[in-house]
Design a protein around this motif. Structure first.
Motif, PDB file in Angstrom:
ATOM      1  N   ALA A  83      24.575 -10.698 -40.052  1.00 18.81           N
ATOM      2  CA  ALA A  83      25.853 -10.073 -39.727  1.00 18.81           C
ATOM      3  C   ALA A  83      26.623  -9.769 -40.997  1.00 18.81           C
ATOM      4  O   ALA A  83      26.865 -10.642 -41.822  1.00 18.81           O
ATOM      5  CB  ALA A  83      26.665 -10.995 -38.826  1.00 18.81           C
ATOM      6  N   GLY A  84      26.988  -8.526 -41.157  1.00 20.50           N
ATOM      7  CA  GLY A  84      27.787  -8.118 -42.301  1.00 20.50           C
ATOM      8  C   GLY A  84      28.869  -7.167 -41.847  1.00 20.50           C
ATOM      9  O   GLY A  84      28.806  -6.607 -40.746  1.00 20.50           O
ATOM     10  N   PRO A  85      29.856  -6.915 -42.671  1.00 20.24           N
ATOM     11  CA  PRO A  85      30.945  -6.029 -42.275  1.00 20.24           C
ATOM     12  C   PRO A  85      30.521  -4.571 -42.269  1.00 20.24           C
ATOM     13  O   PRO A  85      29.529  -4.189 -42.892  1.00 20.24           O
ATOM     14  CB  PRO A  85      31.998  -6.278 -43.364  1.00 20.24           C
ATOM     15  N   ILE A 196      39.486 -13.256 -38.153  1.00 20.28           N
ATOM     16  CA  ILE A 196      38.235 -13.248 -38.921  1.00 20.28           C
ATOM     17  C   ILE A 196      37.608 -14.632 -38.892  1.00 20.28           C
ATOM     18  O   ILE A 196      38.283 -15.636 -39.075  1.00 20.28           O
ATOM     19  CB  ILE A 196      38.475 -12.793 -40.373  1.00 20.28           C
ATOM     20  N   ASP A 197      36.348 -14.673 -38.594  1.00 22.94           N
ATOM     21  CA  ASP A 197      35.589 -15.905 -38.725  1.00 22.94           C
ATOM     22  C   ASP A 197      34.133 -15.524 -38.918  1.00 22.94           C
ATOM     23  O   ASP A 197      33.732 -14.389 -38.683  1.00 22.94           O
ATOM     24  CB  ASP A 197      35.772 -16.842 -37.518  1.00 22.94           C
ATOM     25  N   ASN A 198      33.338 -16.459 -39.374  1.00 24.31           N
ATOM     26  CA  ASN A 198      31.965 -16.098 -39.749  1.00 24.31           C
ATOM     27  C   ASN A 198      31.053 -15.892 -38.548  1.00 24.31           C
ATOM     28  O   ASN A 198      29.888 -15.586 -38.719  1.00 24.31           O
ATOM     29  CB  ASN A 198      31.374 -17.125 -40.714  1.00 24.31           C
ATOM     30  N   VAL A 202      30.610  -9.160 -37.950  1.00 19.43           N
ATOM     31  CA  VAL A 202      30.187  -7.797 -37.647  1.00 19.43           C
ATOM     32  C   VAL A 202      31.351  -6.937 -37.178  1.00 19.43           C
ATOM     33  O   VAL A 202      31.296  -5.714 -37.235  1.00 19.43           O
ATOM     34  CB  VAL A 202      29.056  -7.813 -36.599  1.00 19.43           C
ATOM     35  N   ASN A 203      32.442  -7.547 -36.704  1.00 18.38           N
ATOM     36  CA  ASN A 203      33.573  -6.797 -36.179  1.00 18.38           C
ATOM     37  C   ASN A 203      34.621  -6.456 -37.227  1.00 18.38           C
ATOM     38  O   ASN A 203      35.709  -6.026 -36.885  1.00 18.38           O
ATOM     39  CB  ASN A 203      34.249  -7.587 -35.051  1.00 18.38           C
ATOM     40  N   HIS A 204      34.283  -6.641 -38.489  1.00 21.75           N
ATOM     41  CA  HIS A 204      35.250  -6.369 -39.538  1.00 21.75           C
ATOM     42  C   HIS A 204      34.807  -5.187 -40.375  1.00 21.75           C
ATOM     43  O   HIS A 204      33.617  -4.984 -40.602  1.00 21.75           O
ATOM     44  CB  HIS A 204      35.462  -7.605 -40.400  1.00 21.75           C
TER      45      HIS A 204
END
Length: 266
Positions: A83-85, A196-198, A202-204
């Motif tokens: 998962a990445g931004p 925001i959390d780890n 993906v939602n950022h």
């Protein structure tokens, strides 16, 4: 790690499903690359991945006249989440854009969203060429996933219609935002369930302006969004590609991406 896995210096992205013993048909350009550029022969071990079934050790079973096949052997790594931004960026000059794409993939971007801005230098985006660069970068950096290059859209259209599922960190060169590291640390300190959390990386989205910067209208429209936070990348004006790399680097560091160990090698 087996001796064959250690010898497998080439790593290819394929579209076919991968299971033990299956035969994978190579694209003509892949066959040409292996045979005529790398001078490989049938029997040579290679690694393959498709973004769904993990990474596998395979063996070249056929290689001739731009036709090739690989026989899958054992699985080296199970498929995991990466998962990445989302990186939202305006197209820039070709050489600099190539650099941006390559480094964003290496830094773990989840999705690449080109946007057309009022001060941008071009509204032309060749998705096929950029997707080929994404695949090449993913092969090289040993990712298990290949980020998507989305269809280019106008920035304000994306903000109005496609951004509501994201938390936007938009890099504001006017100085109205707090340093990106401080913003991320404060948001993370709020704990799970905050913006925001780890788990929900993906939602950022990191929003980078064009070489000419955002227009006043674009800045006003973005600032009005409840899901957008202006951030600063320091005291200097950065090129667009530098800003993208800097923002991704700080984001991944704060999120904890860099705490994961690299792929084991002998």
């Amino acid at each position: 790690m087996t001796a064959d896995a250690t010898r497998a210096r080439q790593r290819l992205f394929v579209h076919d499903p991968i299971t033990a013993g299956c035969e994978i048909e190579l694209a003509p350009e892949q066959s040409h690359y292996l045979e005529h550029v790398m001078r490989l022969k049938p029997g040579t071990p290679v690694k393959v991945f498709n973004g769904r079934d993990g990474e596998w050790l395979g063996t070249i079973s056929e290689l001739r006249k731009k036709k090739g096949r690989i026989t899958a052997g054992t699985q080296l790594r199970e498929q995991g989440t990466e998962a990445g931004p989302t990186l939202v960026f305006a197209p820039i000059k070709k050489q600099r854009l190539d650099f941006l794409i390559e480094k964003a993939v290496e830094l773990g971007v989840g999705k690449l969203q080109p946007v057309i801005t009022q001060h941008g230098i071009t509204d032309k985006v060749r998705r096929d060429r950029l997707q080929a660069q994404v695949i090449e970068a993913a092969e090289q950096c040993e990712r298990l996933t290949v980020p998507e290059i989305a269809e280019p859209v106008r920035l304000l259209d994306w903000v109005a219609n496609g951004a509501e599922d994201h938390h936007l960190l938009f890099c504001d060169e006017t100085g109205s935002g707090s340093p990106i590291g401080e913003v991320l640390s404060q948001l993370l300190a709020k704990g799970a369930g905050s913006v925001i959390d780890n788990i929900n990386v993906v939602n950022h989205a990191l929003v980078i302006g064009p070489e000419g910067g955002f227009s006043a209208d674009e800045l006003e429209r973005i600032r009005k969004q409840p899901f957008a936070t202006p951030v600063s990348l320091g005291p200097r004006i950065l090129r667009a590609e530098t800003a993208a790399i800097a923002a991704l680097t700080v984001f991944q560091d704060r999120i904890g991406d860099w705490s994961h160990r690299p792929v084991a090698r002998d």
